[in-house]
Design a protein around this motif. Structure first.
Motif, PDB file in Angstrom:
ATOM      1  N   ALA A  57       0.837  -1.206   0.000  1.00 44.49           N
ATOM      2  CA  ALA A  57       0.000   0.000   0.000  1.00 44.49           C
ATOM      3  C   ALA A  57       0.873   1.258   0.000  1.00 44.49           C
ATOM      4  O   ALA A  57       0.595   2.223  -0.723  1.00 44.49           O
ATOM      5  N   TYR A  58       1.932   1.244   0.796  1.00 37.45           N
ATOM      6  CA  TYR A  58       2.844   2.389   0.849  1.00 37.45           C
ATOM      7  C   TYR A  58       3.499   2.614  -0.512  1.00 37.45           C
ATOM      8  O   TYR A  58       3.585   3.749  -0.992  1.00 37.45           O
ATOM      9  N   ASN A  59       3.933   1.555  -1.157  1.00 39.75           N
ATOM     10  CA  ASN A  59       4.571   1.682  -2.468  1.00 39.75           C
ATOM     11  C   ASN A  59       3.583   2.133  -3.543  1.00 39.75           C
ATOM     12  O   ASN A  59       3.983   2.801  -4.498  1.00 39.75           O
ATOM     13  N   SER A  74      10.216  11.036   3.256  1.00 43.19           N
ATOM     14  CA  SER A  74      10.330  10.246   4.486  1.00 43.19           C
ATOM     15  C   SER A  74       9.924   8.800   4.219  1.00 43.19           C
ATOM     16  O   SER A  74       9.252   8.503   3.241  1.00 43.19           O
ATOM     17  N   MET A  75      10.337   7.952   5.122  1.00 39.33           N
ATOM     18  CA  MET A  75      10.001   6.529   5.060  1.00 39.33           C
ATOM     19  C   MET A  75       9.234   6.212   6.351  1.00 39.33           C
ATOM     20  O   MET A  75       9.849   6.021   7.400  1.00 39.33           O
ATOM     21  N   PRO A  76       7.894   6.184   6.288  1.00 34.29           N
ATOM     22  CA  PRO A  76       7.115   5.983   7.510  1.00 34.29           C
ATOM     23  C   PRO A  76       7.108   4.547   8.038  1.00 34.29           C
ATOM     24  O   PRO A  76       6.756   4.321   9.185  1.00 34.29           O
ATOM     25  N   LEU A  77       7.499   3.597   7.228  1.00 36.34           N
ATOM     26  CA  LEU A  77       7.488   2.199   7.667  1.00 36.34           C
ATOM     27  C   LEU A  77       8.797   1.842   8.358  1.00 36.34           C
ATOM     28  O   LEU A  77       9.869   2.270   7.926  1.00 36.34           O
ATOM     29  N   ASP A  78       8.696   1.046   9.393  1.00 33.18           N
ATOM     30  CA  ASP A  78       9.885   0.533  10.070  1.00 33.18           C
ATOM     31  C   ASP A  78      10.307  -0.745   9.347  1.00 33.18           C
ATOM     32  O   ASP A  78       9.838  -1.838   9.667  1.00 33.18           O
ATOM     33  N   LEU A  79      11.163  -0.596   8.367  1.00 34.60           N
ATOM     34  CA  LEU A  79      11.563  -1.736   7.539  1.00 34.60           C
ATOM     35  C   LEU A  79      12.349  -2.796   8.300  1.00 34.60           C
ATOM     36  O   LEU A  79      12.453  -3.934   7.844  1.00 34.60           O
ATOM     37  N   ILE A 105      15.813  -3.331   1.926  1.00 33.25           N
ATOM     38  CA  ILE A 105      15.691  -2.225   2.882  1.00 33.25           C
ATOM     39  C   ILE A 105      16.481  -1.012   2.400  1.00 33.25           C
ATOM     40  O   ILE A 105      15.978   0.118   2.397  1.00 33.25           O
ATOM     41  N   GLU A 106      17.713  -1.231   1.958  1.00 35.25           N
ATOM     42  CA  GLU A 106      18.535  -0.125   1.462  1.00 35.25           C
ATOM     43  C   GLU A 106      17.908   0.534   0.235  1.00 35.25           C
ATOM     44  O   GLU A 106      17.878   1.764   0.130  1.00 35.25           O
ATOM     45  N   SER A 107      17.391  -0.274  -0.675  1.00 34.81           N
ATOM     46  CA  SER A 107      16.797   0.310  -1.888  1.00 34.81           C
ATOM     47  C   SER A 107      15.494   1.039  -1.574  1.00 34.81           C
ATOM     48  O   SER A 107      15.193   2.070  -2.182  1.00 34.81           O
ATOM     49  N   GLN A 108      14.730   0.537  -0.609  1.00 37.09           N
ATOM     50  CA  GLN A 108      13.474   1.194  -0.227  1.00 37.09           C
ATOM     51  C   GLN A 108      13.763   2.536   0.453  1.00 37.09           C
ATOM     52  O   GLN A 108      13.108   3.530   0.178  1.00 37.09           O
ATOM     53  N   GLU A 109      14.773   2.561   1.316  1.00 35.38           N
ATOM     54  CA  GLU A 109      15.139   3.810   1.992  1.00 35.38           C
ATOM     55  C   GLU A 109      15.732   4.817   1.014  1.00 35.38           C
ATOM     56  O   GLU A 109      15.595   6.029   1.199  1.00 35.38           O
TER      57      GLU A 109
END
Length: 152
Positions: A57-59, A74-79, A105-109
């Motif tokens: 959903a976030y993506n 910002s990245m609201p999810l705690d990956l 995780i690195e690519s999402q951040e």
């Protein structure tokens, strides 16, 4: 012949009487089919499945922002929950999964990294491609859904 006619009348009387007797308003007990009670179990997603749905959903929101020309900051999810969330029954964190999770995780951040020189669309597609790469080996079900996240 008389005997035959006489017996024929008795037979007709007997037949009429038996039909009348059997057709009387008898109260018959209806036979009800036995019904087994069906118990349904509600699907309860695991913590990991819930987290994956939240990431999806976030993506979707990120994709809409990027397509609209906005830059997420910002990245609201705690990956890091990917390391601790309870897995679906029968699943475990394999070595293969472990090798993908940190890269993801690195690519999402990196999507929210405003200092990056890499194109935002490219960073987003890299993160989604990392999702796909992991899902090709670990849990193939959501691949068609994840592919829809890619920005063409």
């Amino acid at each position: 012949m008389e005997f035959y006619l006489k017996n024929k009348h008795y037979a007709l009387i007997f037949l009429s009487f038996s039909i009348f007797y059997n057709c009387k308003n008898e109260e018959k007990t209806p036979i009800e089919p036995t019904q087994e009670k069906v118990v349904y179990q509600m699907y309860q997603p695991s913590e990991m499945a819930g987290f994956m749905n939240a990431m999806y959903a976030y993506n979707q929101q990120l994709k809409a922002q990027i397509v609209a020309g906005e830059t997420p900051n910002s990245m609201p999810l705690d990956l890091l929950k990917l390391h601790s969330a309870e897995m679906t029954d029968g699943k475990s964190r394999t070595k293969n999964w472990q090798s993908f999770v940190n890269v993801f995780i690195e690519s999402q951040e990196a999507i929210a990294d405003t200092l990056s020189n890499t194109d935002l669309k490219e960073r987003f597609n890299t993160a989604i491609t990392n999702c796909l790469n992991c899902h090709k080996t670990e849990c193939t079900g959501p691949i068609p859904k994840i592919k829809k996240l890619l920005i063409q």
